[in-house]
Scaffold this active site. Structure first.
Site, PDB file in Angstrom:
ATOM      1  N   LYS A 271      15.034 -41.371  32.307  1.00  0.00           N
ATOM      2  CA  LYS A 271      15.414 -40.146  32.312  1.00  0.00           C
ATOM      3  C   LYS A 271      17.038 -40.066  32.519  1.00  0.00           C
ATOM      4  O   LYS A 271      17.813 -39.462  31.894  1.00  0.00           O
ATOM      5  CB  LYS A 271      14.694 -39.228  33.178  1.00  0.00           C
ATOM      6  CG  LYS A 271      13.289 -38.855  32.799  1.00  0.00           C
ATOM      7  CD  LYS A 271      12.645 -38.162  33.904  1.00  0.00           C
ATOM      8  CE  LYS A 271      12.553 -38.662  35.442  1.00  0.00           C
ATOM      9  NZ  LYS A 271      11.790 -39.591  35.611  1.00  0.00           N
TER      10      LYS A 271
ATOM     11  N   ARG B 271      15.986 -52.834  38.455  1.00  0.00           N
ATOM     12  CA  ARG B 271      16.984 -52.129  39.077  1.00  0.00           C
ATOM     13  C   ARG B 271      17.145 -52.252  40.502  1.00  0.00           C
ATOM     14  O   ARG B 271      18.061 -52.123  41.157  1.00  0.00           O
ATOM     15  CB  ARG B 271      16.617 -50.674  38.911  1.00  0.00           C
ATOM     16  CG  ARG B 271      17.698 -49.636  39.313  1.00  0.00           C
ATOM     17  CD  ARG B 271      17.751 -48.151  38.738  1.00  0.00           C
ATOM     18  NE  ARG B 271      16.483 -47.355  39.376  1.00  0.00           N
ATOM     19  CZ  ARG B 271      16.158 -45.946  39.037  1.00  0.00           C
ATOM     20  NH1 ARG B 271      16.903 -45.599  37.997  1.00  0.00           N
ATOM     21  NH2 ARG B 271      15.126 -45.531  39.622  1.00  0.00           N
TER      22      ARG B 271
ATOM     23  N   ARG C 224       9.104 -31.189  38.711  1.00  0.00           N
ATOM     24  CA  ARG C 224       8.133 -32.121  38.941  1.00  0.00           C
ATOM     25  C   ARG C 224       6.785 -31.949  39.512  1.00  0.00           C
ATOM     26  O   ARG C 224       5.945 -32.546  39.777  1.00  0.00           O
ATOM     27  CB  ARG C 224       8.852 -33.321  40.111  1.00  0.00           C
ATOM     28  CG  ARG C 224       9.170 -34.514  39.595  1.00  0.00           C
ATOM     29  CD  ARG C 224       9.896 -35.349  40.452  1.00  0.00           C
ATOM     30  NE  ARG C 224      10.163 -36.747  40.266  1.00  0.00           N
ATOM     31  CZ  ARG C 224      11.139 -37.385  39.935  1.00  0.00           C
ATOM     32  NH1 ARG C 224      12.148 -36.766  39.633  1.00  0.00           N
ATOM     33  NH2 ARG C 224      11.250 -38.539  39.760  1.00  0.00           N
TER      34      ARG C 224
ATOM     35  N   ARG D  98      18.691 -48.873  46.236  1.00  0.00           N
ATOM     36  CA  ARG D  98      17.741 -48.090  46.348  1.00  0.00           C
ATOM     37  C   ARG D  98      16.640 -48.543  47.039  1.00  0.00           C
ATOM     38  O   ARG D  98      15.928 -49.313  46.346  1.00  0.00           O
ATOM     39  CB  ARG D  98      17.591 -47.266  45.154  1.00  0.00           C
ATOM     40  CG  ARG D  98      18.465 -46.111  44.804  1.00  0.00           C
ATOM     41  CD  ARG D  98      18.073 -45.463  43.316  1.00  0.00           C
ATOM     42  NE  ARG D  98      16.804 -44.913  43.181  1.00  0.00           N
ATOM     43  CZ  ARG D  98      16.185 -44.014  42.436  1.00  0.00           C
ATOM     44  NH1 ARG D  98      17.062 -43.839  41.406  1.00  0.00           N
ATOM     45  NH2 ARG D  98      15.216 -43.477  42.557  1.00  0.00           N
TER      46      ARG D  98
ATOM     47  N   ARG E   5       4.958 -43.954  43.638  1.00  0.00           N
ATOM     48  CA  ARG E   5       5.823 -42.967  42.754  1.00  0.00           C
ATOM     49  C   ARG E   5       5.159 -42.608  41.428  1.00  0.00           C
ATOM     50  O   ARG E   5       5.167 -41.486  41.058  1.00  0.00           O
ATOM     51  CB  ARG E   5       7.326 -43.185  42.662  1.00  0.00           C
ATOM     52  CG  ARG E   5       8.126 -43.450  43.686  1.00  0.00           C
ATOM     53  CD  ARG E   5       9.303 -44.376  43.934  1.00  0.00           C
ATOM     54  NE  ARG E   5      10.273 -43.972  42.685  1.00  0.00           N
ATOM     55  CZ  ARG E   5      11.173 -44.604  42.282  1.00  0.00           C
ATOM     56  NH1 ARG E   5      11.184 -45.829  42.628  1.00  0.00           N
ATOM     57  NH2 ARG E   5      11.891 -44.353  41.133  1.00  0.00           N
TER      58      ARG E   5
HETATM   59  P1  B4P Z   1      15.703 -44.594  34.596  1.00  0.00           P
HETATM   60  O1  B4P Z   1      14.294 -44.470  33.838  1.00  0.00           O
HETATM   61  O2  B4P Z   1      16.945 -43.998  33.943  1.00  0.00           O
HETATM   62  O3  B4P Z   1      15.392 -43.523  36.114  1.00  0.00           O
HETATM   63  P2  B4P Z   1      14.804 -42.315  36.273  1.00  0.00           P
HETATM   64  O4  B4P Z   1      13.567 -41.994  35.078  1.00  0.00           O
HETATM   65  O5  B4P Z   1      15.740 -41.212  36.257  1.00  0.00           O
HETATM   66  O6  B4P Z   1      14.035 -42.653  37.635  1.00  0.00           O
HETATM   67  P3  B4P Z   1      13.513 -41.883  38.781  1.00  0.00           P
HETATM   68  O7  B4P Z   1      12.107 -41.360  38.572  1.00  0.00           O
HETATM   69  O8  B4P Z   1      13.553 -43.242  39.786  1.00  0.00           O
HETATM   70  O9  B4P Z   1      14.496 -41.012  39.525  1.00  0.00           O
HETATM   71  P4  B4P Z   1      14.701 -39.944  40.365  1.00  0.00           P
HETATM   72  O10 B4P Z   1      16.135 -40.100  40.827  1.00  0.00           O
HETATM   73  O11 B4P Z   1      14.518 -38.696  39.435  1.00  0.00           O
HETATM   74  O12 B4P Z   1      16.212 -45.902  34.987  1.00  0.00           O
HETATM   75  C1  B4P Z   1      15.189 -46.855  35.613  1.00  0.00           C
HETATM   76  C2  B4P Z   1      15.707 -48.389  35.041  1.00  0.00           C
HETATM   77  O13 B4P Z   1      15.184 -48.496  33.802  1.00  0.00           O
HETATM   78  C3  B4P Z   1      17.311 -48.494  35.102  1.00  0.00           C
HETATM   79  O14 B4P Z   1      17.561 -49.611  35.616  1.00  0.00           O
HETATM   80  C4  B4P Z   1      17.618 -48.591  33.577  1.00  0.00           C
HETATM   81  O15 B4P Z   1      18.657 -49.380  33.453  1.00  0.00           O
HETATM   82  C5  B4P Z   1      16.469 -49.192  33.052  1.00  0.00           C
HETATM   83  N1  B4P Z   1      16.170 -48.785  31.725  1.00  0.00           N
HETATM   84  C6  B4P Z   1      16.197 -47.447  31.125  1.00  0.00           C
HETATM   85  N2  B4P Z   1      15.966 -47.431  29.921  1.00  0.00           N
HETATM   86  C7  B4P Z   1      15.503 -48.632  29.450  1.00  0.00           C
HETATM   87  C8  B4P Z   1      15.013 -49.206  28.447  1.00  0.00           C
HETATM   88  N3  B4P Z   1      15.110 -48.625  27.120  1.00  0.00           N
HETATM   89  N4  B4P Z   1      14.790 -50.457  28.180  1.00  0.00           N
HETATM   90  C9  B4P Z   1      14.878 -51.416  29.497  1.00  0.00           C
HETATM   91  N5  B4P Z   1      15.336 -50.800  30.617  1.00  0.00           N
HETATM   92  C10 B4P Z   1      15.723 -49.448  30.609  1.00  0.00           C
HETATM   93  O16 B4P Z   1      13.775 -39.662  41.420  1.00  0.00           O
HETATM   94  C11 B4P Z   1      13.735 -40.533  42.707  1.00  0.00           C
HETATM   95  C12 B4P Z   1      12.925 -39.681  43.891  1.00  0.00           C
HETATM   96  O17 B4P Z   1      13.601 -38.634  44.247  1.00  0.00           O
HETATM   97  C13 B4P Z   1      11.527 -39.487  43.669  1.00  0.00           C
HETATM   98  O18 B4P Z   1      10.618 -40.474  43.806  1.00  0.00           O
HETATM   99  C14 B4P Z   1      11.198 -38.288  44.794  1.00  0.00           C
HETATM  100  O19 B4P Z   1      10.986 -38.764  46.168  1.00  0.00           O
HETATM  101  C15 B4P Z   1      12.789 -37.596  44.727  1.00  0.00           C
HETATM  102  N6  B4P Z   1      12.794 -36.402  43.875  1.00  0.00           N
HETATM  103  C16 B4P Z   1      13.639 -36.200  42.581  1.00  0.00           C
HETATM  104  N7  B4P Z   1      13.377 -35.038  42.153  1.00  0.00           N
HETATM  105  C17 B4P Z   1      12.351 -34.382  42.677  1.00  0.00           C
HETATM  106  C18 B4P Z   1      11.877 -33.129  42.527  1.00  0.00           C
HETATM  107  N8  B4P Z   1      12.070 -32.430  41.488  1.00  0.00           N
HETATM  108  N9  B4P Z   1      10.780 -32.852  43.580  1.00  0.00           N
HETATM  109  C19 B4P Z   1      10.492 -33.810  44.465  1.00  0.00           C
HETATM  110  N10 B4P Z   1      10.910 -34.967  44.679  1.00  0.00           N
HETATM  111  C20 B4P Z   1      11.975 -35.439  43.929  1.00  0.00           C
END
Ligand code: B4P
Length: 192
Positions: free
Chosen positions: A14, A128, A89, A134, A146
């Site tokens: 995302k 990551r 979420r 993190r 998670r």
């Molecule tokens: P991404 O895949 O970009 O990470 P994300 O989905 O945004 O992740 P996440 O769910 O952890 O984050 P959030 O901050 O929302 O990247 C992951 C890795 O994969 C990276 O290293 C990237 O380089 C790699 N990658 C991406 N695409 C790739 C591909 N095609 N091939 C190989 N590698 C690839 O959430 C974090 C925390 O915040 C949650 O656990 C929760 O505690 C809290 N939170 C956030 N929003 C919330 C909400 N609305 N309600 C309640 N809690 C919330």
């Protein structure tokens, strides 16, 4: 206004795809994860509360994130549209978002749901964790928690938008550019 939700489990890409999408479509990026991490970095009371949940791989309480998004919407009235990343979420967050957007007469246009297998998710997040600093990315049991939270509380968000026929599934495995092309192919025909 064009409002898009980028949906998917932790590590589904995302945040990665959002960076490319905001550049192409000039949308305002609202990532609740980034907003929460910024609050933690500034050691605000909200950040201190959020950290307690995030460090365990749990979702932050709905009222905290809904309040944060409401403030962000109020601060960005002149934008072309929003890209919601990591929000909503829970079903309660989805209902709150719909109400906030209804008041602005600019509903969600589409939800794009990235589909990635669990083994790939864990591998990406552990990788990551080696460089991101993190704490929620370094421990496999927290990552699994998670993903469990996602299945228990977050998949309901897709069900919510399916009833309005707004959900499109996108294969989230492959190169970053391949996935970006798949997403763009869904947005381009409906982008206003
Ligand atoms: P991404 O895949 O970009 O990470 P994300 O989905 O945004 O992740 P996440 O769910 O952890 O984050 P959030 O901050 O929302 O990247 C992951 C890795 O994969 C990276 O290293 C990237 O380089 C790699 N990658 C991406 N695409 C790739 C591909 N095609 N091939 C190989 N590698 C690839 O959430 C974090 C925390 O915040 C949650 O656990 C929760 O505690 C809290 N939170 C956030 N929003 C919330 C909400 N609305 N309600 C309640 N809690 C919330």
């Amino acid at each position: 206004m064009f409002n898009l939700i980028l949906f998917g489990p932790p590590g589904s890409g995302k945040g990665t795809q959002s960076e490319k999408l905001i550049a192409k479509y000039s949308l305002k990026h609202l990532s609740t994860g980034d907003l929460l991490r910024s609050q933690i970095a500034h050691q605000t009371p909200l950040g201190l509360e959020a950290k307690h949940f995030m460090d365990k791989g749990q979702l932050v309480p709905d009222e905290v994130v809904i309040g944060m998004i409401s403030t962000a919407l109020d601060q960005n009235t002149e934008v072309k549209g929003f890209l919601f990343d990591g929000f909503p979420r829970t079903a309660a967050q989805a209902e709150a978002l719909d109400k906030l957007l209804e008041m602005r007469q600019s509903p969600i246009n589409i939800m794009l749901a990235l589909e990635v297998g669990e083994e790939e998710l864990v591998g990406r997040l552990m990788k990551r964790g080696q460089t991101s600093g993190r704490s929620d990315d370094t421990d496999e049991s927290i990552i699994k928690n998670r993903i469990a939270e996602y299945h228990q509380k977050t998949t309901a968000v897709a069900d919510h938008y399916k009833q309005f026929d707004k959900v499109v599934l996108v294969k989230g495995e492959g190169t970053i550019d391949e996935i970006f092309d798949r997403i763009s192919n869904e947005i381009d025909p409906i982008f206003q």
